[in-house]
Scaffold this active site. Structure first.
Site, PDB file in Angstrom:
ATOM      1  CE  LYS A 110      -4.279  -1.918   1.611  1.00 17.37           C
ATOM      2  NZ  LYS A 110      -4.847  -2.608   2.744  1.00 17.37           N
ATOM      3  CE  LYS A 189      -9.319 -11.452  -8.572  1.00 16.86           C
ATOM      4  NZ  LYS A 189      -9.961 -10.344  -7.937  1.00 16.86           N
ATOM      5  CE  LYS A 192     -14.482  -2.988  -4.627  1.00 17.12           C
ATOM      6  NZ  LYS A 192     -14.432  -4.347  -4.109  1.00 17.12           N
TER       7      LYS A 192
END
Ligand code: ADP
Ligand code: TRP
Length: 319
Positions: A110, A189, A192
């Site tokens: 992240k 895949k 979202k």
């Protein structure tokens, strides 16, 4: 055997989420004593808008209930309704080395992506350890990306138990290797973040648009088609019986129909499959007081286990 599952509340869900995660979780209610919660505290690391957080939590709860979470059989609650977890989080922080947290892949990923590091993001795994250890969990079903967090939980528990005795139950991660990846409308895949989803609870019109946008080759009506490489067929496999698939294969092999026809067959099956859930979901969305009652009941059940465990832990450490 206690199975514990935490789910981050993330707005809309798609059929990849359903077949990859939700369906299995609902089915695991038959495998043991399922404790499942909506990870509302964890969501604070990424959602900092009051309305969005409230909406996401409510929708996640409603979706899980509509899709078969049984609040009588299992214990289902919102993480932040049982505050004992924060007390354990602090206690465990004192048994968590900086090095352990610095090695966490998800934190490193992240921050590498440019997400601003703060203490919440850094200590995310300690809160996750508190979730797992507070409820004496034996099995924690997770995706591959979460295995390390369960391993860190074991490290933290070991270091606590070394000081105070055998108090925390050692959990085990259960990774489902056979989770087939549900393809999206473009064949990659479904996700979202790729904008290639077929939503579970979209409007009729919206879902139709998504299904009609599935990418296929450009064979004409009067040509035979190859089902083995077709995205429409791959999605049909999730919804059709063996017999129905055999018939569909026949239709692919016989000239005369186009991909539009196959897509409409798929759409019909999707609507048919999710219809009963949609009804229940609409009902719950319109009865927030009932949803609250269910959550209060779940939090009460969870709190009973949590407060008993905290008494043992406090006594052991001298608080
Ligand atoms: P997204 O990729 O849409 O952001 P998430 O990462 O929020 O989805 O995934 C939530 C859960 O759904 C995870 O357990 C994940 O493994 C599962 N999941 C998501 N997409 C798929 C997919 N295409 N096929 C199978 N499982 C999926
Ligand atoms: N971190 C998990 C995820 O992103 C969610 C989670 C929070 C969780 N606490 C947990 C999962 C405890 C299992 C056990 O998917």
């Amino acid at each position: 055997m206690r199975i514990l599952s935490g789910i981050q509340p993330s707005g809309t869900i798609h059929i990849g989420n359903y077949f990859g995660m939700i369906k299995k979780m609902v089915e695991s209610q038959n495998d043991g004593d399922l404790f499942a919660f909506i990870a509302s505290y964890h969501a604070l690391t990424s959602v900092k808008d009051k309305e969005i957080l409230e909406k996401n939590i409510f929708e996640a709860v409603v979706n899980f209930l509509a899709l078969g979470m049984d609040p009588e059989k299992s214990t289902f609650w919102v993480q932040s309704d049982v505050k004992e977890v924060l007390e354990l989080y602090w206690i465990l922080s004192n048994h968590t080395s900086m090095g352990l947290l610095e090695r966490a892949h998800s934190y490193k990923d992240k921050t590498a992506k440019g997400i601003q590091a703060n203490h919440g993001l850094f200590s995310y795994p300690v809160l996750m350890a508190a979730d797992i250890l507070l409820y004496d969990s034996n099995i924690v079903p997770v995706g591959k990306d979460q295995i390390q967090h369960v391993e860190m939980t074991r490290d933290i528990a070991t270091s606590f138990n070394n000081v105070y005795g055998d108090i925390l139950v050692m959990p085990e991660a259960k990774v489902d290797e056979v989770v087939a990846t549900v393809p999206g409308t473009d064949g990659a895949k479904m996700s979202k973040s790729y904008g290639n989803t077929i939503d579970m609870f979209g409007t009729k019109k919206g879902v139709k648009k998504q299904v009609m946008s599935i990418v296929t080759d450009s064979k004409e009506l009067d040509e035979a088609k190859d089902y083995t490489t077709c995205n429409v067929y791959k999605l049909c496999e999730l919804f059709m019986s063996e017999d129905e698939l055999k018939q569909l294969q026949q239709r692919y092999a016989t000239p005369g129909e186009g991909y539009g026809h196959f897509k409409l067959s798929l759409l019909e099956k999707i609507n048919e499959h999710f219809e009963p859930f949609t009804e229940k979901r609409d009902y719950l969305l319109n009865h927030p007081a009932e949803v609250k009652e269910i959550l209060d009941f779940g939090a009460k059940k969870a709190r009973k286990v949590a407060s008993a465990k905290m008494e043992v832990i406090r006594a052991a450490i001298g608080l």
